[in-house]
Design an enzyme around this catalytic site. Structure first.
Site, PDB file in Angstrom:
ATOM      1  N   ASP A 107       0.766  -1.246   0.000  1.00  0.00           N
ATOM      2  CA  ASP A 107       0.000   0.000   0.000  1.00  0.00           C
ATOM      3  C   ASP A 107       0.803   1.306   0.000  1.00  0.00           C
ATOM      4  O   ASP A 107       0.642   2.139  -0.865  1.00  0.00           O
ATOM      5  CB  ASP A 107      -0.924   0.032   1.219  1.00  0.00           C
ATOM      6  CG  ASP A 107      -1.765  -1.227   1.367  1.00  0.00           C
ATOM      7  OD1 ASP A 107      -1.631  -2.130   0.528  1.00  0.00           O
ATOM      8  OD2 ASP A 107      -2.566  -1.291   2.302  1.00  0.00           O
TER       9      ASP A 107
ATOM     10  N   GLU B 208       2.757  -9.600  11.451  1.00  0.00           N
ATOM     11  CA  GLU B 208       2.496  -9.128  10.088  1.00  0.00           C
ATOM     12  C   GLU B 208       3.799  -8.734   9.380  1.00  0.00           C
ATOM     13  O   GLU B 208       4.009  -9.053   8.219  1.00  0.00           O
ATOM     14  CB  GLU B 208       1.551  -7.914  10.198  1.00  0.00           C
ATOM     15  CG  GLU B 208       0.852  -7.523   8.923  1.00  0.00           C
ATOM     16  CD  GLU B 208      -0.086  -6.333   9.155  1.00  0.00           C
ATOM     17  OE1 GLU B 208      -0.216  -5.870  10.313  1.00  0.00           O
ATOM     18  OE2 GLU B 208      -0.689  -5.858   8.171  1.00  0.00           O
TER      19      GLU B 208
END
Ligand code: GLC
Length: 420
Positions: free
Chosen positions: A163, A390
């Site tokens: 992103d 993550e």
């Protein structure tokens, strides 16, 4: 490390909802994400083939009539996530976002078929899935490459899956943020905001989304008018590999693959135009602003995963990759640490992501066995030290973002159980 294998399986099972799996068990990502589901299916295939196929099936239930598979499916609409289903205001049968994500399903499915023995019912299902994936790939070719370049565009940074990568910085700076944007982020309340994208990034994400919504996500108009249009090296590497794997699948089921084959040839030829011989690197292209993008991102090395038919180029890439973040303890940082845009802790601007390591490992294993083994070993060590988070600091392995992250657990299983 049997315990960790069990823990990885449990992580997936705990994140599992009705027929699909959340990226993590906290409230950060309360929906089904496209490429997460691909990685998750691979993880399940190590211990429950039906769950693996179900994961893919559910994702494809949200496929649009034109062939697009959305980047998010909102099975549960009662959440604080933004942008939620009303902010996107679209979907086919299932509420969804109006953009897509890297198409990894063909690659995942081929890998599953190579590793596992499927029964007849499962094979019939896989044939159906293959047809839907073909439709998805044809959508890319038709609507994301209208000029027949052999290279597809992404129309929103979220489509890349990375992103807030600095790859997009210059293109994003050009975007005039819509006035009076009213929205509430939830992500930076759940996770340390220093690890997340900035508010100004979000303003631009939402501005691009609002424009796409305004043109009702019409794919032809979107290509021409999106505020963001980039041909990204990493994304196209994934697509090229997925097309090759799709041909393998189509062949297996005696389905026609002439169109996909033709497209692969065009891609192989034109991909090399993105190679800068002097620098020994690939660059991405901002189509909207007609600019080359030279950011030293690990995703540029996904070309190795695409198995480009060019020995010299692959050899140079591997040489450079060996120097990429050799001074840091853990690899691969998403951005080269000596670059000015590098940030050790901010999401896709520096941290190590397990899926990136996985792509690189897959790309290296038929080209440099010793190096590929060390990538695999170090990735496993990082997860065993720091758990299924993550993302991680390349300097000290500090775990960041969400814990119990599904694709970190899944890819651990694939690396440990499936080997090669
Ligand atoms: C973030 C990531 C994206 C991922 C999603 C769910 O948006 O950037 O790659 O698919 O979270 O995990």
């Amino acid at each position: 490390m049997k315990n960790l294998i069990n823990k990885a399986k449990k992580t997936l099972l705990n994140n599992r909802r009705r027929g699909y799996t959340l990226p993590t068990n906290n409230k950060l990502y309360p929906a089904q994400w496209n490429w997460d589901s691909g990685f998750i299916a691979l993880g399940y295939s190590c211990f429950n083939l039906n769950f693996a196929l179900k994961e893919i099936d559910t994702l494809l239930k949200g496929q649009w009539n034109d062939g697009m598979v959305p980047h998010i499916l909102f099975h549960d609409t009662n959440t604080n996530y933004y942008p939620n289903h009303t902010a996107w205001n679209c979907g086919n049968k299932i509420h969804s976002s109006g953009i897509t994500q890297p198409p990894i399903l063909a690659t995942i499915l081929k890998r599953i078929l190579e590793k596992k023995k499927l029964n007849n019912t499962q094979l019939i299902n896989v044939k159906k899935i293959t047809k839907k994936i073909k439709k998805f790939h044809e959508w890319f070719i038709q609507y994301r490459d209208p000029k027949k370049l052999g290279l597809v565009s992404i129309l929103h940074p979220w489509e890349s899956g990375y992103d807030n990568s600095p790859i997009w910085d210059r293109s994003m700076e050009k975007i005039k943020i819509h006035k009076n944007l009213k929205y509430k982020r939830a992500d930076n309340k759940l996770i340390n905001p220093e690890f997340r994208p900035l508010n100004i990034d979000y303003d631009r994400y939402v501005t691009i989304k609002n424009h796409l919504r305004k043109i009702k996500y019409n794919p032809t108009k979107a290509y021409k008018s999106s505020l963001f249009n980039v041909i990204d090296v990493g994304f196209n590497s994934i697509f090229l590999k997925a097309n090759k794997d799709l041909v393998w699948l189509l062949d297996k089921f005696n389905l026609d693959h002439s169109k996909i084959n033709k497209y692969i040839k065009l891609t192989e030829k034109n991909f090399l135009k993105l190679y800068d011989k002097k620098k020994g690197t690939f660059y991405s292209k901002d189509i909207k602003n007609k600019k080359k993008i030279y950011i030293p991102s690990i995703t540029n090395y996904f070309v190795l995963f695409a198995d480009l038919d060019n020995y010299e180029v692959n050899k140079n890439l591997i040489q450079n990759l060996k120097k990429y973040n050799s001074k840091e303890k853990y690899f691969f940082s998403s951005i080269k640490p000596n670059h000015m845009s590098f940030e050790e802790k901010r999401y896709w601007r520096g941290p190590v992501w397990i899926n990136c390591n996985w792509f690189i490992y897959q790309g290296l294993k038929n080209k440099d066995i010793a190096f590929s083994n060390s990538v695999k070993k170090k990735t496993i060590e990082l997860l065993e030290k720091s758990n299924f988070y993550e993302y991680f600091s390349c300097k000290n392995g500090q775990p960041m973002g969400a814990n119990n992250f599904s694709w970190s657990a899944s890819l651990y299983l694939d690396l440990k159980i499936n080997e090669n």
